[in-house]
Design an enzyme around this catalytic site. Sequence first.
Site, short mmCIF file in Angstrom:
data_model
loop_
_atom_site.label_atom_id
_atom_site.label_comp_id
_atom_site.label_asym_id
_atom_site.label_seq_id
_atom_site.Cartn_x
_atom_site.Cartn_y
_atom_site.Cartn_z
N TYR A 52 1.20 26.44 -54.72
CA TYR A 52 2.28 27.13 -54.01
C TYR A 52 3.32 27.65 -55.01
CZ TYR A 52 0.40 25.19 -49.63
OH TYR A 52 -0.41 24.87 -48.56
N SER A 215 0.22 26.80 -40.38
CA SER A 215 0.59 28.10 -39.79
C SER A 215 0.76 27.99 -38.27
CB SER A 215 -0.42 29.20 -40.15
OG SER A 215 -0.28 29.56 -41.50
N PRO A 216 1.62 27.07 -37.82
CA PRO A 216 1.71 26.80 -36.37
C PRO A 216 2.36 27.91 -35.54
CG PRO A 216 3.38 25.55 -37.55
CD PRO A 216 2.48 26.17 -38.60
N GLY A 219 -0.39 34.10 -35.52
CA GLY A 219 -1.64 34.59 -34.95
C GLY A 219 -2.30 35.46 -36.00
N LYS A 221 -2.07 38.56 -36.29
CA LYS A 221 -1.19 39.67 -36.71
C LYS A 221 0.16 39.17 -37.18
CE LYS A 221 -3.21 42.19 -32.87
NZ LYS A 221 -2.87 42.46 -31.48
#
Length: 303
Positions: A52, A215-216, A219, A221
Amino acid sequence: MKRITLGQSDLNVSEIALGCMRMNGLEISQAAKVIETANESGINFYDHADIYGQGESERKFAAALKETSIKREDILLQSKVGIRYTYYDFSKEHILSSVDGILKRLDTDYLDVLLLHRPDTLVEPEEVAEAFDALHSSGKVKYFGVSNHSPYQVELLKKYVKQDLVTNQLQLSVMHTGMFDASFHLNRKGHHAIDHDRGILEYSRLHDMTIQPWSPVHGEKGVFLNNEEYPEINEKLKELGEKYEVNHEALSIAWILRHPAKMQVILGTMNPERIKNYSQASGIELSREDWYAIYRAAGNPLP
Ligand SMILES: NC(=O)c1ccc[n+]([C@@H]2O[C@H](COP(=O)([O-])OP(=O)(O)OC[C@H]3O[C@@H](n4cnc5c(N)ncnc54)[C@H](OP(=O)(O)O)[C@@H]3O)[C@@H](O)[C@H]2O)c1
């Protein structure tokens, strides 16, 4: 903030954790504010990876933690190894040297949890086992886990690795529901029946591996919240948010936490107000009917 046990470890972790993938972009004072806010919100668990910000996120975190009154032993630190930018590397040599780099950057003697970041098809599990033994016996790592691994990939590791694998970090959000989808469509024709996730949800529950959704609020996009490309789900979350007296953004996290698999959500926001808001998701108990209403509003047909 509700606490859960991570896998079969003795770690008592907040059911919402903070992911530090995006911390490299902050000033140290901003990062300190993020950590303080997370701590005040009941978050005791921080997720890192050696890659990261090319190590900068871990460095920033360590520098920022020193600006707060929070002690290392009062929080739990997880990091990941095995991604080398253009390839994957689960060799013993790479695992050991990566962990040394992580400990140096995080300015700590030990990691609470170390994950293998993304499967390396050239894995030699005997080497992973040797690396884990060395890290465990030296006290550098307390617990181990994986990320983005299938059930058989976990089984292969488990044949050689002595330590429990306590977690599998996997992508999951209201708008990314692969681990649920195919289970509704067994034996049916059409693409909904295709199992991209190989039973990882049920496997994790059977083997007491805590799923850590990453990544809660994403989506396909980008961020789906307040995004005009996702009208139906935002409308449904707002409607039900009123019922549960919480804003629709927090409700999207409560939806994940409602699952009886007892997952630990890894938030990615670096915005203190959003951290406070998402933390309200802990303790909200969605009804079964409302959970399915959100699932359907996300565009998922049920047979
Ligand atoms: N294991 C893996 O392969 C893997 C892969 C990716 C990530 N991860 C881990 O999972 C963590 C979370 O991933 P993520 O960062 O992709 O998660 P995320 O929480 O879905 O996304 C965070 C991003 O969305 C933005 N955001 C959040 N809420 C928003 C809202 N209501 N409106 C507009 N923008 C919003 C944030 O911006 P602000 O900061 O401005 O709020 C930030 O840029 C990472 O930090 C990392 O620890 C693991």
